[in-house]
Design a protein around this motif. Structure first.
Motif, PDB file in Angstrom:
ATOM      1  N   LYS A   2       0.827  -1.200   0.000  1.00 13.40           N
ATOM      2  CA  LYS A   2       0.000   0.000   0.000  1.00 13.40           C
ATOM      3  C   LYS A   2       0.867   1.258   0.000  1.00 13.40           C
ATOM      4  CE  LYS A   2      -3.708  -2.268   2.608  1.00 13.40           C
ATOM      5  NZ  LYS A   2      -4.432  -2.302   3.890  1.00 13.40           N
ATOM      6  N   ARG A   3       0.386   2.258  -0.740  1.00  9.95           N
ATOM      7  CA  ARG A   3       1.020   3.572  -0.781  1.00  9.95           C
ATOM      8  C   ARG A   3      -0.055   4.648  -0.645  1.00  9.95           C
ATOM      9  NH1 ARG A   3       6.107   3.974  -2.967  1.00  9.95           N
ATOM     10  NH2 ARG A   3       6.969   2.122  -3.984  1.00  9.95           N
ATOM     11  N   PHE A   4       0.316   5.775  -0.026  1.00 11.76           N
ATOM     12  CA  PHE A   4      -0.570   6.924   0.080  1.00 11.76           C
ATOM     13  C   PHE A   4      -0.013   7.987  -0.859  1.00 11.76           C
ATOM     14  CE2 PHE A   4      -2.290  10.701   2.377  1.00 11.76           C
ATOM     15  CZ  PHE A   4      -3.634  10.330   2.383  1.00 11.76           C
ATOM     16  N   GLN A   5      -0.688   8.202  -1.994  1.00 12.48           N
ATOM     17  CA  GLN A   5      -0.078   9.037  -3.023  1.00 12.48           C
ATOM     18  C   GLN A   5      -1.099   9.942  -3.712  1.00 12.48           C
ATOM     19  OE1 GLN A   5       1.685   6.098  -5.679  1.00 12.48           O
ATOM     20  NE2 GLN A   5      -0.121   6.055  -6.964  1.00 12.48           N
ATOM     21  N   ILE A   6      -0.544  10.920  -4.443  1.00 11.51           N
ATOM     22  CA  ILE A   6      -1.372  11.827  -5.237  1.00 11.51           C
ATOM     23  C   ILE A   6      -1.146  11.509  -6.717  1.00 11.51           C
ATOM     24  CG2 ILE A   6      -1.587  13.715  -3.580  1.00 11.51           C
ATOM     25  CD1 ILE A   6       0.777  15.083  -4.958  1.00 11.51           C
ATOM     26  N   PRO A   7      -2.239  11.409  -7.500  1.00 16.07           N
ATOM     27  CA  PRO A   7      -2.092  11.150  -8.934  1.00 16.07           C
ATOM     28  C   PRO A   7      -1.688  12.394  -9.712  1.00 16.07           C
ATOM     29  CG  PRO A   7      -4.403  11.336  -8.369  1.00 16.07           C
ATOM     30  CD  PRO A   7      -3.650  11.438  -7.079  1.00 16.07           C
ATOM     31  N   ALA A   8      -2.030  13.580  -9.164  1.00 15.45           N
ATOM     32  CA  ALA A   8      -1.717  14.847  -9.824  1.00 15.45           C
ATOM     33  C   ALA A   8      -1.654  15.926  -8.760  1.00 15.45           C
ATOM     34  CB  ALA A   8      -2.783  15.192 -10.864  1.00 15.45           C
ATOM     35  N   THR A  14      -4.733   9.439  -2.064  1.00 20.00           N
ATOM     36  CA  THR A  14      -5.515   8.225  -1.812  1.00 20.00           C
ATOM     37  C   THR A  14      -4.583   7.061  -1.527  1.00 20.00           C
ATOM     38  OG1 THR A  14      -5.569   7.719  -4.189  1.00 20.00           O
ATOM     39  CG2 THR A  14      -7.442   8.952  -3.290  1.00 20.00           C
ATOM     40  N   LEU A  15      -5.131   6.031  -0.895  1.00 26.70           N
ATOM     41  CA  LEU A  15      -4.385   4.809  -0.613  1.00 26.70           C
ATOM     42  C   LEU A  15      -4.546   3.866  -1.803  1.00 26.70           C
ATOM     43  CD1 LEU A  15      -2.740   3.833   1.867  1.00 26.70           C
ATOM     44  CD2 LEU A  15      -4.763   2.540   2.554  1.00 26.70           C
ATOM     45  N   VAL A  16      -3.419   3.433  -2.373  1.00 26.55           N
ATOM     46  CA  VAL A  16      -3.466   2.573  -3.556  1.00 26.55           C
ATOM     47  C   VAL A  16      -2.588   1.350  -3.336  1.00 26.55           C
ATOM     48  CG1 VAL A  16      -3.889   4.516  -5.105  1.00 26.55           C
ATOM     49  CG2 VAL A  16      -1.538   3.772  -4.686  1.00 26.55           C
ATOM     50  N   GLU A  17      -2.847   0.302  -4.116  1.00 27.62           N
ATOM     51  CA  GLU A  17      -2.035  -0.924  -4.113  1.00 27.62           C
ATOM     52  C   GLU A  17      -1.085  -0.873  -5.301  1.00 27.62           C
ATOM     53  OE1 GLU A  17      -1.951  -3.665  -2.182  1.00 27.62           O
ATOM     54  OE2 GLU A  17      -3.683  -3.423  -0.847  1.00 27.62           O
ATOM     55  N   THR A  18       0.206  -1.137  -5.041  1.00 31.47           N
ATOM     56  CA  THR A  18       1.204  -1.165  -6.106  1.00 31.47           C
ATOM     57  C   THR A  18       2.117  -2.370  -5.899  1.00 31.47           C
ATOM     58  OG1 THR A  18       2.798   0.204  -4.891  1.00 31.47           O
ATOM     59  CG2 THR A  18       1.195   1.358  -6.276  1.00 31.47           C
ATOM     60  N   MET A  44       3.264  19.926  -0.913  1.00 30.40           N
ATOM     61  CA  MET A  44       3.507  18.977  -2.001  1.00 30.40           C
ATOM     62  C   MET A  44       2.187  18.612  -2.686  1.00 30.40           C
ATOM     63  SD  MET A  44       6.034  17.087  -3.415  1.00 30.40           S
ATOM     64  CE  MET A  44       7.281  16.660  -2.194  1.00 30.40           C
ATOM     65  N   ILE A  45       1.147  18.372  -1.907  1.00 29.53           N
ATOM     66  CA  ILE A  45      -0.158  18.019  -2.468  1.00 29.53           C
ATOM     67  C   ILE A  45      -0.657  19.117  -3.399  1.00 29.53           C
ATOM     68  CG2 ILE A  45      -2.599  17.621  -1.910  1.00 29.53           C
ATOM     69  CD1 ILE A  45      -1.606  16.348   0.743  1.00 29.53           C
ATOM     70  N   GLU A  46      -0.456  20.364  -2.996  1.00 34.67           N
ATOM     71  CA  GLU A  46      -0.951  21.498  -3.769  1.00 34.67           C
ATOM     72  C   GLU A  46      -0.033  21.884  -4.926  1.00 34.67           C
ATOM     73  OE1 GLU A  46      -1.412  24.592  -0.919  1.00 34.67           O
ATOM     74  OE2 GLU A  46      -2.858  23.485   0.305  1.00 34.67           O
ATOM     75  N   PRO A  56       2.901   9.662 -10.423  1.00 39.51           N
ATOM     76  CA  PRO A  56       2.256   9.961  -9.146  1.00 39.51           C
ATOM     77  C   PRO A  56       3.272  10.019  -8.016  1.00 39.51           C
ATOM     78  CG  PRO A  56       1.946   7.652  -9.679  1.00 39.51           C
ATOM     79  CD  PRO A  56       2.647   8.268 -10.866  1.00 39.51           C
ATOM     80  N   VAL A  57       2.980  10.818  -6.985  1.00 39.25           N
ATOM     81  CA  VAL A  57       3.908  11.031  -5.879  1.00 39.25           C
ATOM     82  C   VAL A  57       3.389  10.344  -4.630  1.00 39.25           C
ATOM     83  CG1 VAL A  57       4.980  12.731  -4.369  1.00 39.25           C
ATOM     84  CG2 VAL A  57       4.677  13.233  -6.797  1.00 39.25           C
ATOM     85  N   THR A  58       4.227   9.493  -4.048  1.00 43.52           N
ATOM     86  CA  THR A  58       3.932   8.941  -2.728  1.00 43.52           C
ATOM     87  C   THR A  58       4.433   9.933  -1.696  1.00 43.52           C
ATOM     88  OG1 THR A  58       4.131   6.665  -3.520  1.00 43.52           O
ATOM     89  CG2 THR A  58       4.320   7.013  -1.144  1.00 43.52           C
TER      90      THR A  58
END
Length: 323
Positions: A2-8, A14-18, A44-46, A56-58
């Motif tokens: 699991k990673r907590f990352q932003i797509p843009a 969001t929490l995603v599986e990689t 960073m999010i903004e 995408p950034v974790t």
């Protein structure tokens, strides 16, 4: 994993599986145990942080864990070591690959949560006060945002360096945290006039400012001749404009500090500073204040604690904490 990352940039994380990452040359893969949150994660999010990693950034700039695999050109004996890493991103995940050169061995007594709360906050304050401002014993240090992640460490390190510390924060509860860290004088910025209160205490020789805005202006007006003002950040959201003639009249010096920036041009400043700080920790002279520990699944809640200033000290995400 699991990673907590932003797509843009500008999108909610969001929490995603990689897939589990494979370490490349001069990298190690860590089983991440804990990750400290920072105000910079919100920037960073903004897309407003000074660095913009590829998407995408974790999220998660500082972390601690155990080396579970090494890539080419890395000593296999690192496997199994407990280390801390300032990575800039990638910490809010169950596993991650990072440069081996950035791994700092942990003191035996240091917990992963303490390690994840340690590097950015203590490193920033120590480099600012020692390397940049050359704070001297007996000088008066004014710390704005003194109950926050970096402000609290400035109080603690300032006292360790022999300064008289004036702590500014909002409300009695937050000021009590700064007092326990060693502050000699307390100013509640919700009720007191900052400039008048500091001048009544004899003025400031060094100002540590992670807040900016009106507090920067008030603190500058309360400076003694030849004072040094450290610009650490802008938690208020307002980067102040400085009138050069005000600096001239009192022979003031304003200096900026971007702690992570030293990795690019003088990494030894950071490594030497961290060696000193870890030794102080080992001697029982420093103890990180962690107000909240949360599981990875509640990372958004942790970031909101920073955004709303409901945390004191650090917020740490612990990967093995139940959701």
């Amino acid at each position: 994993m699991k990673r907590f990352q932003i797509p843009a940039y500008g999108s909610p994380p969001t929490l995603v599986e990689t897939p589990t990452p494979i370490p490349g040359p001069r990298e190690v893969r860590l089983r991440i145990a804990a990750c400290g949150l920072n105000f910079a994660d919100l920037l960073m999010i903004e897309g407003k942080y000074q660095e913009r990693p590829p998407l995408p950034v974790t999220l998660g700039m500082e972390l601690a864990g155990t080396v579970e695999a090494v890539g080419p050109e890395v000593d296999a004996e690192l496997t199994g070591r407990r280390v801390a890493v300032f990575a800039g991103s990638g910490g809010l995940a169950e596993q991650g690959c990072f440069p081996a050169a950035r791994c700092v061995p942990l003191p035996e007594a240091m917990t992963f949560a303490d390690a994840a709360a340690f590097q950015v906050a203590y490193g920033t304050s120590h480099v600012a006060l020692d390397h940049k401002a050359r704070l001297q014993a007996g000088e008066t240090l004014l710390v704005l945002g003194a109950a926050g992640g970096v402000g609290l460490t400035a109080v603690e390190i300032g006292k360790r360096m022999g300064a008289r510390v004036i702590a500014c924060a909002r409300g009695a509860e937050r000021l009590a945290v700064a007092e326990r860290a060693g502050a000699d004088h307390l100013i509640d910025t919700d009720h007191a006039d900052l400039r008048d209160a500091v001048l009544a205490l004899g003025g400031a020789d060094v100002v540590y400012d992670p807040v900016g805005g009106d507090q920067f202006t008030a603190a500058m007006r309360a400076c003694n001749p030849e004072a040094r003002i450290l610009v650490i950040g802008f938690a208020s959201g307002d980067a102040p404009r400085i009138k050069a003639n005000h600096l001239l009249v009192k022979n003031l010096t304003v200096m900026g500090l971007y702690w992570g920036g030293y990795l690019a041009f003088r990494p030894e400043v950071l490594t030497d500073s961290l060696a000193t700080l870890f030794q102080w920790y080992d001697e029982g002279l420093l103890r990180p204040h962690v107000s909240h520990t949360l599981p990875l699944e509640r990372s958004a809640e942790g970031l909101d604690l920073l955004r709303t200033r409901k945390a004191t000290g650090k917020v740490v995400i612990c990967m093995d904490q139940p959701a």
